[in-house]
Design an enzyme around this catalytic site. Sequence first.
Site, mmCIF file in Angstrom:
data_model
loop_
_atom_site.group_PDB
_atom_site.id
_atom_site.type_symbol
_atom_site.label_atom_id
_atom_site.label_comp_id
_atom_site.label_asym_id
_atom_site.label_seq_id
_atom_site.Cartn_x
_atom_site.Cartn_y
_atom_site.Cartn_z
ATOM 1 N N ASP A 1 0.827 -1.212 0.000
ATOM 2 C CA ASP A 1 0.000 0.000 0.000
ATOM 3 C C ASP A 1 0.863 1.264 0.000
ATOM 4 O OD1 ASP A 1 -2.361 1.402 -0.013
ATOM 5 O OD2 ASP A 1 -2.713 1.227 2.143
ATOM 6 N N GLY B 1 0.057 5.568 -4.343
ATOM 7 C CA GLY B 1 -0.531 6.861 -4.717
ATOM 8 C C GLY B 1 0.091 7.994 -3.909
ATOM 9 N N HIS C 1 2.419 3.417 -9.047
ATOM 10 C CA HIS C 1 2.218 1.990 -9.336
ATOM 11 C C HIS C 1 3.397 1.455 -10.147
ATOM 12 C CE1 HIS C 1 -1.653 2.376 -7.585
ATOM 13 N NE2 HIS C 1 -2.209 3.040 -8.585
ATOM 14 N N SER D 1 -7.636 -5.269 -5.282
ATOM 15 C CA SER D 1 -8.763 -5.821 -4.519
ATOM 16 C C SER D 1 -10.068 -5.662 -5.294
ATOM 17 C CB SER D 1 -8.884 -5.098 -3.172
ATOM 18 O OG SER D 1 -9.376 -3.785 -3.360
ATOM 19 N N GLU E 1 -12.534 -4.180 -4.240
ATOM 20 C CA GLU E 1 -12.949 -2.781 -4.025
ATOM 21 C C GLU E 1 -12.191 -1.814 -4.937
ATOM 22 O OE1 GLU E 1 -12.299 -4.959 -1.504
ATOM 23 O OE2 GLU E 1 -14.376 -5.193 -0.861
ATOM 24 N N TRP F 1 -11.840 -1.930 -7.986
ATOM 25 C CA TRP F 1 -12.582 -1.686 -9.238
ATOM 26 C C TRP F 1 -13.335 -0.355 -9.167
ATOM 27 C CZ3 TRP F 1 -11.148 -4.301 -13.272
ATOM 28 C CH2 TRP F 1 -10.801 -5.654 -13.178
ATOM 29 N N ARG G 1 -12.170 2.463 -8.253
ATOM 30 C CA ARG G 1 -11.294 3.637 -8.474
ATOM 31 C C ARG G 1 -11.614 4.265 -9.842
ATOM 32 N NH1 ARG G 1 -5.365 2.628 -5.772
ATOM 33 N NH2 ARG G 1 -6.189 2.034 -3.733
ATOM 34 N N LEU H 1 10.574 -20.463 -4.794
ATOM 35 C CA LEU H 1 9.495 -19.665 -4.210
ATOM 36 C C LEU H 1 8.227 -19.721 -5.079
ATOM 37 C CD1 LEU H 1 8.817 -17.256 -2.151
ATOM 38 C CD2 LEU H 1 9.564 -15.747 -3.975
ATOM 39 N N ARG I 1 1.944 -4.967 6.142
ATOM 40 C CA ARG I 1 1.267 -3.904 5.388
ATOM 41 C C ARG I 1 2.131 -2.645 5.442
ATOM 42 N NH1 ARG I 1 -4.976 -2.273 4.601
ATOM 43 N NH2 ARG I 1 -4.604 -0.621 3.098
ATOM 44 N N ARG J 1 -5.000 -1.879 8.857
ATOM 45 C CA ARG J 1 -6.222 -2.649 8.585
ATOM 46 C C ARG J 1 -5.897 -3.717 7.553
ATOM 47 N NH1 ARG J 1 -7.444 2.641 6.785
ATOM 48 N NH2 ARG J 1 -7.057 2.879 4.554
ATOM 49 N N GLU K 1 1.009 -13.356 12.378
ATOM 50 C CA GLU K 1 1.596 -12.196 13.053
ATOM 51 C C GLU K 1 1.497 -11.025 12.076
ATOM 52 O OE1 GLU K 1 2.710 -12.148 16.129
ATOM 53 O OE2 GLU K 1 2.292 -14.282 16.399
HETATM 54 C C1 IPE Z 1 -5.562 -2.630 -0.289
HETATM 55 O O1 IPE Z 1 -5.150 -1.316 -0.464
HETATM 56 C C2 IPE Z 1 -5.547 -3.368 -1.585
HETATM 57 C C3 IPE Z 1 -4.238 -3.522 -2.228
HETATM 58 C C4 IPE Z 1 -3.081 -3.207 -1.713
HETATM 59 C C5 IPE Z 1 -4.283 -4.108 -3.528
HETATM 60 P P1 IPE Z 1 -6.206 -0.130 -0.588
HETATM 61 O O2 IPE Z 1 -5.421 1.115 -0.671
HETATM 62 O O3 IPE Z 1 -7.155 -0.408 -1.681
HETATM 63 O O4 IPE Z 1 -6.954 -0.269 0.798
HETATM 64 P P2 IPE Z 1 -7.884 0.752 1.605
HETATM 65 O O5 IPE Z 1 -9.019 1.097 0.716
HETATM 66 O O6 IPE Z 1 -7.058 1.951 1.941
HETATM 67 O O7 IPE Z 1 -8.295 -0.001 2.819
HETATM 68 C C1 IPE Z 2 -1.526 0.298 -3.364
HETATM 69 O O1 IPE Z 2 -1.298 1.668 -3.376
HETATM 70 C C2 IPE Z 2 -1.763 -0.282 -4.753
HETATM 71 C C3 IPE Z 2 -3.143 -0.653 -5.032
HETATM 72 C C4 IPE Z 2 -4.133 -0.627 -4.206
HETATM 73 C C5 IPE Z 2 -3.412 -1.109 -6.384
HETATM 74 P P1 IPE Z 2 -2.491 2.701 -3.403
HETATM 75 O O2 IPE Z 2 -2.844 2.981 -4.820
HETATM 76 O O3 IPE Z 2 -3.593 2.243 -2.549
HETATM 77 O O4 IPE Z 2 -1.800 3.994 -2.771
HETATM 78 P P2 IPE Z 2 -2.414 4.962 -1.672
HETATM 79 O O5 IPE Z 2 -2.840 4.101 -0.533
HETATM 80 O O6 IPE Z 2 -3.544 5.681 -2.305
HETATM 81 O O7 IPE Z 2 -1.277 5.852 -1.302
HETATM 82 MG MG MG Z 3 -4.010 2.458 -0.582
#
Ligand code: IPE
Ligand code: IPE
Ligand code: MG
Length: 248
Positions: free
Chosen positions: A21, A24, A38, A66, A68, A70, A72, A132, A189, A195, A208
């Site tokens: 994560d 962005g 990305h 994820s 979810e 979709w 974006r 792996l 994470r 979360r 863990e």
């Molecule tokens: C979780 O990250 C999904 C991935 C890393 C692919 P998100 O950035 O989508 O999670 P939330 O929405 O902040 O919980």
């Molecule tokens: C994780 O980074 C990658 C995906 C969820 C695809 P984010 O795109 O969620 O980046 P933030 O959390 O907005 O910084």
């Molecule tokens: Mg994120």
Amino acid sequence: MSQIELIDKTKVPQHIAIIMDGNGRWAKQQGENRIYGHYEGVNSVRDVVEGAGQAGVKFITLYAFSTENWNRPKEEVDALMELLVATISMETPQLNKKNVRLQAIGNLNSLPPACLAELNESIDLTANNTGLTLVLALSYSSKWEIISAIKQIANDVKDGKISPDEISEKNIQQYLCTKHIPDPELMIRTSGEHRISNFLLWQLAYAEFYFTDKLWPDFRKADLFEAILNYQNRERRFGKTSEQLTNP
Ligand code: IPE
Ligand code: IPE
Ligand code: MG
């Protein structure tokens, strides 16, 4: 001594799951558009996969997209899908060179056809590798996975293939996407969020958790080794008392 030498090779987690994560936010810090983050995140994937192999990890699951996600903006979703296809086809020779087997979990049929075709090709081309296993979670969410499992179980009960009495922890596991994969012992994470965002709810029951403020494009194998070392200093009690573990 480097961090990898400090790792106790007899206590390396077999399976590490990572929520990658912060791409962005990383891009925003550089004054760039989210998609740039990305792209940069792919360098972290390459380095961490190499590090996992060096540390002796057997499975690494990366949450890449994820259910979810979709929701974006379309241009970000399209860019992520394109990046996925480009990365998979570009990296397959390296995966073979490093003896890495690729697998994927999630609602794969919801991916664009070109993306799914590339993914399946790479899965086939790396199927005989014995090092792996890299598992990509794509269009994945745990609630989706559990709902699919419940539907299959209900159908198998209806068809008389199993009786309700046979439903057990082991049996449920056989209906999940991860049926051939051991549960992760460690979940990492990045980006400071605490979360699990619909990731491996069943499989992480006793994992863990390790959280770091680093954003995914800044995360490297040295950070993975640090997480493994941190994991190795924990006492996993599985409901027992500490005394029971030291004097069985
Ligand atoms: C979780 O990250 C999904 C991935 C890393 C692919 P998100 O950035 O989508 O999670 P939330 O929405 O902040 O919980
Ligand atoms: C994780 O980074 C990658 C995906 C969820 C695809 P984010 O795109 O969620 O980046 P933030 O959390 O907005 O910084
Ligand atoms: Mg994120």
